[in-house]
Design a protein around this motif. Structure first.
Motif, PDB file in Angstrom:
ATOM      1  N   TRP A 193      -0.059  25.688  67.007  1.00  0.00           N
ATOM      2  CA  TRP A 193      -0.509  24.640  66.083  1.00  0.00           C
ATOM      3  C   TRP A 193       0.342  24.630  64.817  1.00  0.00           C
ATOM      4  O   TRP A 193       0.758  23.553  64.351  1.00  0.00           O
ATOM      5  CB  TRP A 193      -1.981  24.842  65.726  1.00  0.00           C
ATOM      6  N   LEU A 194       0.631  25.779  64.258  1.00  0.00           N
ATOM      7  CA  LEU A 194       1.457  25.839  63.054  1.00  0.00           C
ATOM      8  C   LEU A 194       2.855  25.295  63.323  1.00  0.00           C
ATOM      9  O   LEU A 194       3.441  24.625  62.471  1.00  0.00           O
ATOM     10  CB  LEU A 194       1.530  27.278  62.548  1.00  0.00           C
ATOM     11  N   ILE A 195       3.391  25.563  64.524  1.00  0.00           N
ATOM     12  CA  ILE A 195       4.699  25.014  64.884  1.00  0.00           C
ATOM     13  C   ILE A 195       4.621  23.493  64.979  1.00  0.00           C
ATOM     14  O   ILE A 195       5.476  22.770  64.450  1.00  0.00           O
ATOM     15  CB  ILE A 195       5.182  25.618  66.209  1.00  0.00           C
ATOM     16  N   SER A 196       3.569  22.980  65.635  1.00  0.00           N
ATOM     17  CA  SER A 196       3.429  21.527  65.799  1.00  0.00           C
ATOM     18  C   SER A 196       3.237  20.811  64.470  1.00  0.00           C
ATOM     19  O   SER A 196       3.602  19.643  64.330  1.00  0.00           O
ATOM     20  CB  SER A 196       2.247  21.218  66.730  1.00  0.00           C
ATOM     21  N   GLN A 197       2.671  21.517  63.480  1.00  0.00           N
ATOM     22  CA  GLN A 197       2.467  20.931  62.152  1.00  0.00           C
ATOM     23  C   GLN A 197       3.704  21.053  61.263  1.00  0.00           C
ATOM     24  O   GLN A 197       3.695  20.597  60.117  1.00  0.00           O
ATOM     25  CB  GLN A 197       1.290  21.636  61.469  1.00  0.00           C
ATOM     26  N   GLY A 198       4.755  21.677  61.788  1.00  0.00           N
ATOM     27  CA  GLY A 198       5.950  21.872  60.993  1.00  0.00           C
ATOM     28  C   GLY A 198       5.808  22.948  59.931  1.00  0.00           C
ATOM     29  O   GLY A 198       6.633  23.040  59.013  1.00  0.00           O
ATOM     30  N   GLN A 199       4.788  23.795  60.065  1.00  0.00           N
ATOM     31  CA  GLN A 199       4.546  24.842  59.084  1.00  0.00           C
ATOM     32  C   GLN A 199       5.376  26.096  59.359  1.00  0.00           C
ATOM     33  O   GLN A 199       5.704  26.834  58.430  1.00  0.00           O
ATOM     34  CB  GLN A 199       3.061  25.208  59.069  1.00  0.00           C
ATOM     35  N   LEU A 200       5.683  26.344  60.619  1.00  0.00           N
ATOM     36  CA  LEU A 200       6.484  27.497  61.007  1.00  0.00           C
ATOM     37  C   LEU A 200       7.486  27.075  62.075  1.00  0.00           C
ATOM     38  O   LEU A 200       7.209  26.171  62.875  1.00  0.00           O
ATOM     39  CB  LEU A 200       5.608  28.628  61.563  1.00  0.00           C
ATOM     40  N   LYS A 201       8.625  27.744  62.104  1.00  0.00           N
ATOM     41  CA  LYS A 201       9.553  27.607  63.214  1.00  0.00           C
ATOM     42  C   LYS A 201       9.066  28.486  64.371  1.00  0.00           C
ATOM     43  O   LYS A 201       8.303  29.433  64.157  1.00  0.00           O
ATOM     44  CB  LYS A 201      10.958  28.032  62.795  1.00  0.00           C
ATOM     45  N   ALA A 202       9.514  28.185  65.561  1.00  0.00           N
ATOM     46  CA  ALA A 202       9.080  28.971  66.725  1.00  0.00           C
ATOM     47  C   ALA A 202       9.403  30.449  66.531  1.00  0.00           C
ATOM     48  O   ALA A 202       8.625  31.327  66.928  1.00  0.00           O
ATOM     49  CB  ALA A 202       9.736  28.433  67.990  1.00  0.00           C
ATOM     50  N   SER A 203      10.530  30.746  65.909  1.00  0.00           N
ATOM     51  CA  SER A 203      10.935  32.140  65.698  1.00  0.00           C
ATOM     52  C   SER A 203      10.076  32.846  64.657  1.00  0.00           C
ATOM     53  O   SER A 203      10.109  34.071  64.546  1.00  0.00           O
ATOM     54  CB  SER A 203      12.397  32.203  65.264  1.00  0.00           C
ATOM     55  N   GLU A 204       9.285  32.083  63.892  1.00  0.00           N
ATOM     56  CA  GLU A 204       8.458  32.655  62.829  1.00  0.00           C
ATOM     57  C   GLU A 204       6.997  32.813  63.224  1.00  0.00           C
ATOM     58  O   GLU A 204       6.215  33.392  62.473  1.00  0.00           O
ATOM     59  CB  GLU A 204       8.527  31.760  61.579  1.00  0.00           C
ATOM     60  N   ALA A 205       6.613  32.310  64.408  1.00  0.00           N
ATOM     61  CA  ALA A 205       5.204  32.230  64.782  1.00  0.00           C
ATOM     62  C   ALA A 205       4.696  33.520  65.417  1.00  0.00           C
ATOM     63  O   ALA A 205       3.964  33.497  66.398  1.00  0.00           O
ATOM     64  CB  ALA A 205       4.971  31.049  65.715  1.00  0.00           C
ATOM     65  N   SER A 206       5.096  34.653  64.853  1.00  0.00           N
ATOM     66  CA  SER A 206       4.540  35.947  65.235  1.00  0.00           C
ATOM     67  C   SER A 206       3.353  36.232  64.329  1.00  0.00           C
ATOM     68  O   SER A 206       3.110  35.517  63.336  1.00  0.00           O
ATOM     69  CB  SER A 206       5.593  37.034  65.076  1.00  0.00           C
ATOM     70  N   TRP A 207       2.608  37.313  64.622  1.00  0.00           N
ATOM     71  CA  TRP A 207       1.471  37.608  63.759  1.00  0.00           C
ATOM     72  C   TRP A 207       1.897  37.916  62.332  1.00  0.00           C
ATOM     73  O   TRP A 207       1.240  37.457  61.388  1.00  0.00           O
ATOM     74  CB  TRP A 207       0.613  38.719  64.364  1.00  0.00           C
ATOM     75  N   PRO A 208       2.973  38.664  62.098  1.00  0.00           N
ATOM     76  CA  PRO A 208       3.412  38.812  60.701  1.00  0.00           C
ATOM     77  C   PRO A 208       3.725  37.464  60.049  1.00  0.00           C
ATOM     78  O   PRO A 208       3.398  37.247  58.875  1.00  0.00           O
ATOM     79  CB  PRO A 208       4.657  39.694  60.819  1.00  0.00           C
ATOM     80  N   GLY A 209       4.351  36.551  60.801  1.00  0.00           N
ATOM     81  CA  GLY A 209       4.662  35.233  60.251  1.00  0.00           C
ATOM     82  C   GLY A 209       3.417  34.422  59.972  1.00  0.00           C
ATOM     83  O   GLY A 209       3.327  33.717  58.952  1.00  0.00           O
ATOM     84  N   ILE A 210       2.428  34.494  60.871  1.00  0.00           N
ATOM     85  CA  ILE A 210       1.171  33.771  60.670  1.00  0.00           C
ATOM     86  C   ILE A 210       0.423  34.326  59.467  1.00  0.00           C
ATOM     87  O   ILE A 210      -0.113  33.571  58.633  1.00  0.00           O
ATOM     88  CB  ILE A 210       0.313  33.848  61.949  1.00  0.00           C
ATOM     89  N   LYS A 211       0.382  35.655  59.334  1.00  0.00           N
ATOM     90  CA  LYS A 211      -0.310  36.259  58.189  1.00  0.00           C
ATOM     91  C   LYS A 211       0.375  35.880  56.877  1.00  0.00           C
ATOM     92  O   LYS A 211      -0.287  35.646  55.853  1.00  0.00           O
ATOM     93  CB  LYS A 211      -0.372  37.767  58.353  1.00  0.00           C
ATOM     94  N   ASP A 212       1.689  35.813  56.903  1.00  0.00           N
ATOM     95  CA  ASP A 212       2.414  35.407  55.687  1.00  0.00           C
ATOM     96  C   ASP A 212       2.090  33.964  55.337  1.00  0.00           C
ATOM     97  O   ASP A 212       1.916  33.621  54.156  1.00  0.00           O
ATOM     98  CB  ASP A 212       3.916  35.594  55.894  1.00  0.00           C
ATOM     99  N   TRP A 213       1.988  33.086  56.355  1.00  0.00           N
ATOM    100  CA  TRP A 213       1.630  31.688  56.094  1.00  0.00           C
ATOM    101  C   TRP A 213       0.237  31.605  55.484  1.00  0.00           C
ATOM    102  O   TRP A 213       0.010  30.830  54.531  1.00  0.00           O
ATOM    103  CB  TRP A 213       1.691  30.882  57.398  1.00  0.00           C
ATOM    104  N   VAL A 214      -0.710  32.379  55.980  1.00  0.00           N
ATOM    105  CA  VAL A 214      -2.071  32.375  55.431  1.00  0.00           C
ATOM    106  C   VAL A 214      -2.061  32.855  53.982  1.00  0.00           C
ATOM    107  O   VAL A 214      -2.762  32.313  53.122  1.00  0.00           O
ATOM    108  CB  VAL A 214      -3.002  33.243  56.287  1.00  0.00           C
ATOM    109  N   ARG A 215      -1.247  33.880  53.696  1.00  0.00           N
ATOM    110  CA  ARG A 215      -1.153  34.369  52.310  1.00  0.00           C
ATOM    111  C   ARG A 215      -0.678  33.269  51.379  1.00  0.00           C
ATOM    112  O   ARG A 215      -1.139  33.172  50.231  1.00  0.00           O
ATOM    113  CB  ARG A 215      -0.186  35.559  52.263  1.00  0.00           C
ATOM    114  N   ARG A 216       0.231  32.425  51.876  1.00  0.00           N
ATOM    115  CA  ARG A 216       0.768  31.331  51.055  1.00  0.00           C
ATOM    116  C   ARG A 216      -0.110  30.091  51.065  1.00  0.00           C
ATOM    117  O   ARG A 216       0.027  29.223  50.194  1.00  0.00           O
ATOM    118  CB  ARG A 216       2.176  30.969  51.546  1.00  0.00           C
ATOM    119  N   ASN A 217      -1.014  30.004  52.066  1.00  0.00           N
ATOM    120  CA  ASN A 217      -1.868  28.816  52.210  1.00  0.00           C
ATOM    121  C   ASN A 217      -3.318  29.237  52.439  1.00  0.00           C
ATOM    122  O   ASN A 217      -3.925  28.864  53.458  1.00  0.00           O
ATOM    123  CB  ASN A 217      -1.382  27.952  53.378  1.00  0.00           C
ATOM    124  N   PRO A 218      -3.918  29.983  51.514  1.00  0.00           N
ATOM    125  CA  PRO A 218      -5.264  30.517  51.765  1.00  0.00           C
ATOM    126  C   PRO A 218      -6.321  29.441  51.968  1.00  0.00           C
ATOM    127  O   PRO A 218      -7.300  29.667  52.688  1.00  0.00           O
ATOM    128  CB  PRO A 218      -5.546  31.357  50.513  1.00  0.00           C
TER     129      PRO A 218
END
Length: 334
Positions: A193-218
Motif C-alpha cells: 500500500w505504501l508503494i502504491s501511494q508513492g510513499q516508499l520505493k519497492a526497495s524501501e518497503a522493509s519493516w525498518p523502512g515502514i517503521k521509519d515512515w511511521v516515525r515521519r508520519n505518525p
C-alpha cells in the motif's frame, strides 16, 4: 507423473538436485522426526523406522544412502509446466509485553471472540477499532499488551511470537503467543500500500523502512494499519525449555532453517522438500532439505515456499531479506 490439485510432480533422480551431496542431512533429521509424530497417509512404514532411531549425534554416513533408497524424487511444477517460483521467509518475533494495560503497554492482543465462528467473514480490522458492536465483542478478550502497534501487526503477520512479561514480583516470565484464528478477511500488505501511494520505493518497503515512515508520519499510522483488514487472534501457551519452534499447520513444532510453509494443494504437510535458491545474507546457493510443515495466506501456487528462520533479531533480518527465485523437488516414499 503425479497430479496434485495445484501442481504436478515429475519423476526424476537425486542427481537432479543441485548440491545434493553437500547438505548436512543430520540437521534435517529432527524436523523429519517432528513430522513423523503425525504421519500422513502413505508414511506409516517410513515413520515407524524414523521414530525407532534416536536423534543423530555423531556419524551420519548412513543417512544419505538411506534417503536415496527410501524416497523417489519428483520435480514440482505448476499444472502448466512452470518449474520456478518464489522463496520468502518468516520468523517468530520476541517481544516484551504486559499482562495488563499500562502507560507503556497500551496495544492489546486478543483471544478469539466468542462469536467468531458464527459470523464469517468477521469484522474487519477497521471495524474492530471503530464499530461499537465489534469493539464489544473484543471486550474482555485481551490476553497481552504490547508497546508498539507495528509490533502487534508484525506478530499477526508472522502468526506467532514469544512474549517476555515482567510479573508483579519483578520476575520475568515467558510465554508463546500461538495462532488461534483470524477474522476471515483477506491479508493485504501495508508495504504494498505504501508503494502504491508513492510513499516508499519497492526497495524501501522493509519493516525498518515502514517503521521509519511511521516515525515521519505518525498521524497516518491508523490509516496504514487499516489497509490490512485481517485480524489474527491468539492463545498464550507455555514456552518450553529448551525452546521449540511454534506449531505450524501440520500441528508439529517448526525447526529453524529446516521447516517451510507451502501451499498444501501443491505439497502435502509432512513432505521432505529440496530447495534450490539463494541465501539472502551470504548471496550463496541455498540448497537444503526441509520439511513442509506450515502454510500461510500469501503462500499459494505450485513452486512457492516460506522459509522459517527461527526467532529473534537475526531471524527477523534474514526473513526480511528473503525474496529469491526458487525451484523445488519433493521426496516421497517409494
Amino acid at each position: 507423473m503425479l497430479e496434485r490439485p495445484k501442481a504436478r510432480w515429475v519423476p526424476t533422480g537425486f542427481d537432479a538436485l543441485p548440491g545434493w551431496g553437500e547438505d548436512a542431512l543430520a540437521e534435517w533429521w529432527p524436523a523429519l522426526r517432528q513430522s513423523c509424530s503425525r504421519p500422513a497417509v502413505g508414511w506409516q512404514r517410513v515413520c515407524e523406522h524414523v521414530l525407532s532411531r534416536p536423534t543423530i549425534d555423531g556419524d551420519a554416513a548412513w543417512l544419505r544412502p538411506w534417503v536415496e533408497r527410501t524416497f523417489q524424487v519428483y520435480r514440482v511444477e505448476s499444472p502448466q509446466g512452470q518449474d520456478s517460483g518464489l522463496l520468502t521467509g518468516y520468523y517468530e518475533p520476541q517481544l516484551r509485553a504486559s499482562r495488563t494495560p499500562t502507560a507503556q503497554y497500551r496495544v492489546p492482543l486478543y483471544a478469539p471472540p466468542a462469536d467468531l465462528n458464527k459470523r464469517q467473514p468477521y469484522w474487519t480490522r477497521r471495524e474492530l477499532d471503530t464499530v461499537p458492536a465489534a469493539q464489544a465483542a473484543l471486550k474482555g478478550r485481551e490476553i497481552a499488551w504490547l508497546e508498539d502497534p507495528l509490533d502487534a501487526l508484525v506478530v499477526q503477520i508472522q502468526g506467532s511470537g514469544q512474549l517476555l512479561f515482567q510479573d508483579a514480583d519483578g520476575r520475568l516470565s515467558a510465554a508463546r503467543l500461538a495462532f488461534a484464528g483470524h477474522n476471515g478477511q483477506p491479508y493485504r500488505s501495508v508495504g504494498a500500500w505504501l508503494i502504491s501511494q508513492g510513499q516508499l520505493k519497492a526497495s524501501e518497503a522493509s519493516w525498518p523502512g515502514i517503521k521509519d515512515w511511521v516515525r515521519r508520519n505518525p498521524r497516518r499510522l491508523q490509516e496504514m494499519l487499516w489497509q490490512n483488514p485481517r485480524m489474527v487472534f491468539f492463545a498464550l501457551e507455555p514456552l518450553p525449555e529448551p525452546i521449540q519452534g511454534p506449531r505450524g499447520a501440520q500441528a508439529v513444532p517448526l525447526t529453524p532453517a529446516r521447516s517451510i510453509a507451502v501451499d498444501p494443494g501443491s505439497v502435502p504437510y509432512g513432505t521432505p522438500v529440496w530447495l534450490a535458491s539463494t541465501d539472502p545474507t551470504l548471496a550463496t546457493p541455498l540448497h537444503r532439505l526441509v520439511m513442509a510443515q506450515d502454510t500461510g495466506s500469501a503462500i499459494t501456487g505450485a513452486v512457492r515456499a516460506d522459509y522459517f528462520w527461527g526467532w529473534g533479531d537475526t531471524a527477523a533480518t534474514q526473513a526480511g531479506r528473503t525474496r529469491q527465485n526458487l525451484r523445488m523437488w519433493v521426496l516421497w516414499p517409494r
